[in-house]
Design an enzyme around this catalytic site. Structure first.
Site, PDB file in Angstrom:
ATOM      1  N   HIS A  51      51.025  96.274  24.976  1.00  0.00           N
ATOM      2  CA  HIS A  51      52.271  96.971  24.646  1.00  0.00           C
ATOM      3  C   HIS A  51      53.451  96.239  25.270  1.00  0.00           C
ATOM      4  CE1 HIS A  51      50.892  98.568  28.521  1.00  0.00           C
ATOM      5  NE2 HIS A  51      52.173  98.744  28.812  1.00  0.00           N
TER       6      HIS A  51
ATOM      7  N   CYS B 250      54.530 102.083  36.240  1.00  0.00           N
ATOM      8  CA  CYS B 250      54.095 100.742  35.855  1.00  0.00           C
ATOM      9  C   CYS B 250      55.306  99.968  35.347  1.00  0.00           C
ATOM     10  CB  CYS B 250      52.995 100.798  34.797  1.00  0.00           C
ATOM     11  SG  CYS B 250      53.511 101.492  33.212  1.00  0.00           S
TER      12      CYS B 250
END
Length: 703
Positions: A67, A223
């Protein structure tokens, strides 16, 4: 979610066209290009590869989630591929058979990111992944992922469970198919006895059974991209805690923003888990509690171990040391009053400005020291520089320092706005600060520009925006509108009056003499020593360095008085611990040794340990000495071109000997007052920490 994934974005036979993760990403991205969701295939794949290089996106349980955010993505899109033989995405347990390619625009809005985070949480659900493995066609898989067929998900998961032995379907991390009992219960049901962290067995007791308090954990996950791993780690930790009989509350600091945990929840927590790959915001909130600090993938892959580890740390009494808050973390919580928020916003700007002050101001001061007072008239070193001429080097230092100093007001304004409205406030804040410099509104103009920029952005953020515009709000609409509004207000409405006020203030400083100068010195000294590096200290300091942007004799006197007064508290505490050590604890006497250097370096915070232990005596004593020093510095006409440095920049001070006399006088006054106030107490410090005190005095104190 239904607009993010369609059957055209699903490939149930991905292994026929791809054997590597790069090939898998290319195959799924090509479907996005065909639907107009991605404008540049190679550019998008480069962004995917860059994200993959930060950290592998393979997860335990046979899942791969490549992603990224990319300027080549037109709208948030999700593609799904299934591989019978598996594709290696770097997961510890082997290849992934379920691959999700998540494409988010560079300016993806919170609503879409929230939907993607919901998908990430579902990936931790064995029923969901089992249903995907058994989906028979692309339409069914797309409907399942989009949430349109939750009933089918449950039915499919049941069939997948029956066939899991033959199909090799994997379980989500932290789950166990052959055990229904909690892995580490906090109490045995029915006994009310707390479990021991090592064994999970109940402690025996003859007392009547009472409900045991559950072990409570708070966690933060984050993250680099904030789209997938953040929320998967949260879901994994929640599942593991539930199985262990532990209460957990997770704060996900993802791209969709985050909501701070309730302070009461943090206060009641028995332990903390950080699963993160970017810095945890507001980390000081959790100081003093048992803490496990790991990467985000550990939160996904071994959550049960983390829960057990934090319980064991709590049993051993391990805690983290308090850490100082960062300026932006102090931007004002929802429960704060307006005055408190305003102070924090201003402190945010000043704190980010100070490093520019230190760097730029000291370079300018060195330029003057090496090249003389006319170095400001030197030509640009870009056009005229002689390697063997010391004046060229002095001009170089002066001009670099001048450029750094030119950022003072824009940085002040930008980070005041940042403290109010987070990143969207930066652009209008810097623009407003630059306008303040252009119209000579100075430090006061920077304050006004920062507050205006933050208020304008906060106002725009409250407006209900059509869904079609949300994706471009953070990167186009908010910067455009807020910069235009703040620029208009600064140029044509509030800027000119502030510039006039700044000019009048400069003229007043330039004309200060006699009693007026002494009074200003007293006020500066009191402010510098009141909170020892706190907001009032920073306001006085910012006022002083604001005059250095256009130095005059008056503004240089103000700078000298501010620095001299700021040096007094730590030096006075150091002297007091030397001449009357028995009035201080052993720890304070050790702090006194360090305070000599801190005070000499103009680090007022060196007196904080003393003030924290005895504020009613230390703070008044510090203020008395600071007022004396500020008054004498102004009366002696001392000047200072460097904004920092303490005694190490004495050669750059006008009237240096008298300047040192002013500092010495203030230190002596503060020392005398603090010794007098402490000596007037009926008792003196006692106990093992004060071995230096005579034994008879310790006995008298104990009585």
């Amino acid at each position: 979610m239904s607009e993010m994934i369609t059957a055209d974005l699903v490939d149930l036979e991905l292994d026929l066209s791809a054997e590597t993760k790069e090939a898998a990403a290319r195959s799924l991205a090509a479907r996005m290009v065909a639907l107009g969701r991605v404008t540049d295939l190679e550019g998008f794949l480069a962004d995917v590869a860059a994200r993959e290089a930060q950290m592998p996106t393979g997860l335990d349980g046979g899942i791969g989630i490549p992603h990224c955010r990319s300027a080549h993505v037109t709208e948030p899109t999700l593609a799904f591929g299934r591989s019978a033989r598996g594709i290696d995405f770097g997961a510890p347990d082997g290849p992934a058979d379920l691959i999700f390619l998540i494409a988010a625009p560079a300016g993806a809005d919170d609503a879409h990111l929230t939907i993607l985070s919901s998908l990430a949480r579902h990936l931790m659900d064995a029923e969901f992944t089992g249903a995907l493995r058994s989906a028979e066609d692309a339409d069914a898989a797309a409907a399942l992922i989009s949430g349109e067929d939750r009933a089918a998900s449950a039915a499919s998961a049941g069939q997948a469970g029956e066939a899991s032995g033959a199909s090799g379907a994997r379980e989500a991390p932290g789950t166990s198919a052959d055990s229904e009992a909690p892995a580490t219960p906090s109490a045995t049901p029915g006994t009310g006895a707390p479990a021991t962290p090592e064994t999970g067995t109940p402690a025996t007791s003859d007392a009547p059974a009472t409900p045991a308090e559950p072990f409570r954990v708070v966690a933060v996950t984050s993250c680099p991209t904030g789209i997938a791993h953040t929320y998967m780690a949260a879901e994994s930790l929640e599942n593991a805690a539930r199985e262990a009989g532990v209460e957990i509350t997770v704060e996900t600091q993802g791209s969709a923003g985050f909501t701070r945990l309730d302070p009461a929840v943090i206060a009641a927590a028995d332990g903390v888990v950080f699963a993160h790959d970017v810095p945890v915001r507001d980390k000081e909130r959790f100081a003093g509690k048992p803490t496990v600090d790991v990467g985000v993938k550990a939160g996904i892959n071994r959550p049960a171990e983390l829960v057990t580890e934090v319980r064991e740390k709590a049993a051993r009494g391990e805690t983290t040391a308090p850490t100082g808050p960062t300026p932006v973390d102090n931007a004002g919580d929802s429960g704060d009053g307006y005055g408190t928020k305003l102070r924090k916003w201003l402190m945010s700007g000043v704190s980010y400005m100070v490093p520019f002050v230190a760097a730029g101001g000291l370079l300018i001061a060195l330029g003057f020291a090496i090249g003389g007072w006319k170095i400001d008239k030197a030509p640009s070193v870009a056009e005229h520089f002689i390697w063997t001429d010391h004046t060229s080097w002095a001009a170089l230092l002066f001009q670099i320092g001048g450029l750094a100093f030119a950022f003072l007001v824009p940085v002040l304004a930008g980070y005041i706005a940042y403290g109010m409205a987070d990143r969207p406030g930066l652009v209008p804040g810097f623009v407003g600060g630059s306008v303040a410099v252009t119209i000579n509104a100075g430090f006061l103009g920077g304050l006004a520009a920062g507050l205006l920029a933050g208020a304008v952005v906060m106002g725009i953020q409250r407006v209900r925006i059509p869904a079609v515009l949300r994706g471009i709000m953070p990167v186009v609409v908010i910067p455009l509108i807020s910069s235009a509004v703040v620029g208009f207000l600064m140029f044509l409405v509030v800027g000119k009056p502030i510039a006039s006020l700044q000019s009048a203030l400069t003229d007043w400083l330039e004309g200060l003499s006699g009693a007026n100068a002494v009074i200003l010195g007293i006020i500066l000294g009191l402010m510098m020593c009141f909170d020892l590096g706190g907001p009032l200290n920073k306001v006085a300091y910012a006022f002083a360095i604001g005059g250095l942007t256009h130095p005059t004799d008056g503004s240089l006197k103000v700078m000298a008085a501010a620095m001299a007064a700021g040096m007094v508290p730590p030096l006075a505490m150091a002297l007091a611990t030397t001449v009357r050590g028995r009035l201080f604890t052993k720890t304070e006497r050790e702090n006194g040794k360090a305070a000599w250097f801190l005070g000499a370096s103009f680090i007022t915070e060196g007196a904080i340990p003393f003030a924290a232990a005895d504020p009613l005596r230390v703070i008044p004593a510090s203020m008395a000495g600071g007022a004396v020093t500020g008054a004498l510095s102004m009366a002696f006409g001392c000047t200072l071109r460097a904004p920092h440095g303490g005694v190490f920049v004495v050669p750059l001070i006008g009237q240096p000997l008298l300047y040192l006399v002013a500092i010495a006088a203030g230190v002596c006054v503060s020392t005398a007052v603090v010794v007098l106030l402490k000596g007037a107490r009926k008792t003196t410090p006692s106990g093992p920490a004060d071995e230096a005190a005579p034994a008879e005095e310790r006995v008298a104190a104990a009585v």
